[in-house]
Write an enzyme that holds these catalytic residues in place. Structure first.
Site, short mmCIF file in Angstrom:
data_model
loop_
_atom_site.label_atom_id
_atom_site.label_comp_id
_atom_site.label_asym_id
_atom_site.label_seq_id
_atom_site.Cartn_x
_atom_site.Cartn_y
_atom_site.Cartn_z
N GLU A 254 1.12 -1.27 -0.13
CA GLU A 254 -0.13 0.25 0.19
C GLU A 254 0.80 1.16 -0.22
O GLU A 254 1.88 1.50 1.76
CB GLU A 254 -0.89 0.16 1.14
CG GLU A 254 -2.52 1.07 1.05
CD GLU A 254 -1.52 2.41 1.80
OE1 GLU A 254 -1.22 3.12 1.32
OE2 GLU A 254 -1.52 1.84 3.06
N CYS A 293 -1.75 8.39 3.36
CA CYS A 293 -2.21 8.14 2.65
C CYS A 293 -2.83 8.64 1.14
O CYS A 293 -2.55 8.14 0.10
CB CYS A 293 -0.86 6.34 2.15
SG CYS A 293 -2.57 6.06 3.45
#
Length: 680
Positions: A254, A293
């Site tokens: 990720e 993120c």
């Protein structure tokens, strides 16, 4: 200053100080890493051996343990808040990281109790007959992998980043080794200590690495796996490890991504959605000082609304107070470290080669609070790129801080095209008032983005926000975002299990899955199954009922009672012209009549029917047809629950088949019941 310790092979390791970890607020040392080297071969051996004790527990018991850990962390969260302040986190940021962390444990504990069986074999049906007479069939099972999961996490979420991976790993019965980013590892270490203090963390289930991973990845085996959260460049480096590739060790990434927010052309400054959009962008820029993120990096707006949006954002961002989170009124804290501050400034300078500054680059900027001149502070920066059709720039550079770039478009197609120039992202928000615009844009956007939020005035009332991954929804994205997948409900648990196809006779499949498989040998006793307590019931235990002939009066009475006078049940002429060629009984009458056939009416261990699953009406039942039901114990789930009055009970799922006088199945379904355990 304390020396952080690794938790390896059941012991805390670390006495001699090594790297100093400064506070992001004032630069003062918070803790040191330890100098002692970690024996990763020992850690893996311990994880594989002691970790097997996880399998002494089943899915249900591990779910209960998750809940116990969540409760303990919740009770002691203020200890984590105090440490987390040194990472630059405000109270609101702690709600995302710390409260979000134990909240994820609660969520997976609940999902595990609802959706996973007792035992350690998860049956993933349906069972598919592979022969004419159902002597040979096939299905799938998911079982614990038998290896160790290595979780390498980023600096921005030292608690949530660990727990959102730990929860499904633990539920799956897989021990893990957690490697937090060093700069904020003091918060992670404190969280692990709380988990151990809770008494709910089994031996070998979790190990903690403070510092470097050394040769850890070189020692992994085929049953192990790796997850990574961080930069795309580091993900590529780790993914390319020769041992991981040679052994096909699963690697889930990720990575950072250039997430977008798109203001559709139907939204004008006078609309409520315009303000909602500006508020969302500003909030995502300053939450965790932009170190998420999922933060919004690119803001796409119709060219006619660029100036209005920039003014609105400039107004909002100009009111943000930056400084020590302990100062009343401060809305945004520091970046996580001075290194991070240096990187963000460098990225801003690169972005300014293709953009102009709307707000930021303020030489008079001073964060609030004593000692903050030594902290990693930066003010919000809003940039404007007038050439979004060109590659590079904001489509390629991520400033991992409170930085976003506004980019104009002319058509909806251009907005989709420009968003795709980021080469894959975790999340994009589309704000529109028009469902037709949403229906047109979302399918075009979806291939490039892991999650899509639709924001209008109605959704804004309860929206959890652009940047908040939720346990029940997938987190991850294609391309630059890493190509991985986390969370997503119980599917996350499946990532840590091995899916295997099995083939054999129904008897063998039933024995393996712990569930009744149609065609398996039945167990029939003189005692009605509804008269037996939870412990006494056996899988495959079955009852074949007496028969009942359906009459004209049954259909009329059921129609009058229910109010269902559909023509297929009452209009003889219309029914003759239908595909059935005659009047038929209500499907729900068949369901009710079947219950009348198999229910044992007197008080007993069966306490309640709380649902039906997989209901299918297969063939019509007409007046004069005779039906008969077979009730079979399909699955038992011991959730450790008690009734409101304190009596222990379990869940029993029953397979029900209803046949007519010719042996043809007319209805099929599962009944979910609560069944009492024996009195102590």
């Amino acid at each position: 200053m304390p020396v952080l310790k690794s938790f390896i092979a059941g012991e805390w390791l670390g006495e001699s100080p090594a790297q100093a970890l400064p506070s992001a607020i004032n630069g003062e040392t918070v803790a040191h890493t330890h100098e002692e080297q970690i024996d990763f071969a020992k850690a893996l051996s311990y994880g594989r051996k002691a970790g097997k004790k996880l399998l002494d527990m089943d899915f249900q018991e591990r779910a209960l343990a998750l809940k116990a850990m969540a409760l303990y962390i919740q009770e002691h969260k203020k200890e984590l808040y105090a440490l987390s302040m040194h990472t630059g986190s405000t109270k609101a940021d702690n709600g995302i990281d710390i409260d979000g962390g134990f909240g994820t444990l609660f969520s997976y504990a609940s999902m595990g109790r609802r959706e996973l069986p007792s035992g350690n074999v998860l049956h993933e049906g349906p069972v598919t007959p592979l022969g004419k007479n159902n002597h040979f069939a096939g299905t799938h099972i998911l079982v614990p992998r038998g290896g160790v999961a290595v979780h390498i996490n980023a600096f921005n979420f030292p608690v949530w980043g660990m727990l959102e991976k730990f929860a499904p790993t633990f539920l799956a019965g897989m021990p893990c080794i957690v490697k937090p980013a060093t700069s904020t590892s003091y918060v992670t270490e404190a969280a692990v200590r709380l988990m151990q203090e809770s008494g709910a963390l089994p031996e070998g289930a979790l190990q903690l690495v403070i510092g470097r991973t050394g040769n850890l990845l070189d020692l992994l085996e085929e049953q192990d796996l790796v997850t990574f959260t961080g930069s795309a460049s580091t993900a590529l480096k780790l993914r390319s490890n020769a041992n991981l590739m040679a052994r096909s060790v699963p690697f889930n990434a990720e990575a950072d991504s250039l997430n977008s927010a798109i203001l559709a052309p139907d939204v004008k400054p006078e609309h409520e959605e315009f303000d909602i959009f500006a508020k969302e962008v500003a909030r995502e820029m300053v939450a965790k000082a932009g170190q998420k993120c999922t933060a919004i990096r690119r803001v796409f707006v119709h060219q006619s609304q660029v100036d209005a949006l920039c003014e609105k954002l400039k107004e909002r961002l100009g009111k943000i107070r930056v400084g020590d989170p302990g100062v009343e009124g401060v809305r945004m804290g520091a970046l996580a470290s001075m290194d991070q501050l240096k990187d963000v400034r460098a990225s801003i300078n690169e972005l300014l080669k293709t953009s102009e500054c709307v707000i930021g680059k303020n030489e008079s900027f001073r964060p609030e609070g004593p000692g903050t001149e030594n902290g990693a502070f930066i003010e919000p920066h809003l940039l404007l790129c007038r050439t979004p059709e060109k590659d590079g720039g904001a489509h390629d550079i991520e400033a991992f801080g409170p930085v976003a770039t506004v980019m104009p478009y002319e058509t909806i197609e251009q907005a989709v095209e420009y968003a795709a120039k980021g080469r894959g992202s975790l999340v994009t928000t589309l704000t529109t008032r028009d469902p037709e615009v949403a229906a047109r844009m979302i399918p075009a956007l979806a291939p490039y983005h892991g999650r899509l939020q639709l924001l209008d005035a109605e959704a804004a009332k309860e929206s959890t926000g652009h940047g908040s991954p939720l346990p029940m929804l997938k987190h991850g994205g294609p391309g630059r975002a890493g190509g991985g997948e986390e969370l997503g409900g119980i599917r996350a648990v499946h990532h840590y299990l091995q899916r295997t196809a099995i083939q054999g006779s129904p008897n063998m499949l039933a024995a393996i899955t712990g569930e009744y498989v149609r065609g398996a040998q039945l167990k029939e006793y003189d005692v009605h199954p509804f008269r037996r307590h939870f412990e006494d019931l056996q899988i495959n235990e079955s009852l074949l009922t007496h028969r009942r002939t359906v009459t004209e009066a049954d259909i009329v009475n059921f129609g009058c009672l229910s109010g269902d006078h559909f023509y297929m049940h009452f209009d003889d002429l219309a029914a003759r012209e239908s595909q059935f060629g005659k009047r038929i009984a209500h499907g729900y009458f068949v369901l009710s009549a079947a219950a009348g056939l198999f229910v044992s009416p007197a008080p007993g261990p069966v306490l309640a029917n709380y649902g039906l699953e997989t209901l299918r009406f297969i063939e019509p039942v007409a007046p004069g047809d005779t039906i008969q039901a077979r009730l079979t114990c399909k699955r038992k789930i011991d959730q450790g629950r008690t009734s409101p009055d304190g009596h222990p009970q379990g869940v029993v799922v029953w397979d029900v088949q209803v046949h007519n006088q010719e042996g043809v199945m007319v209805a099929s379904y599962d009944i979910l019941t609560l069944v009492a355990k024996k009195p102590e």
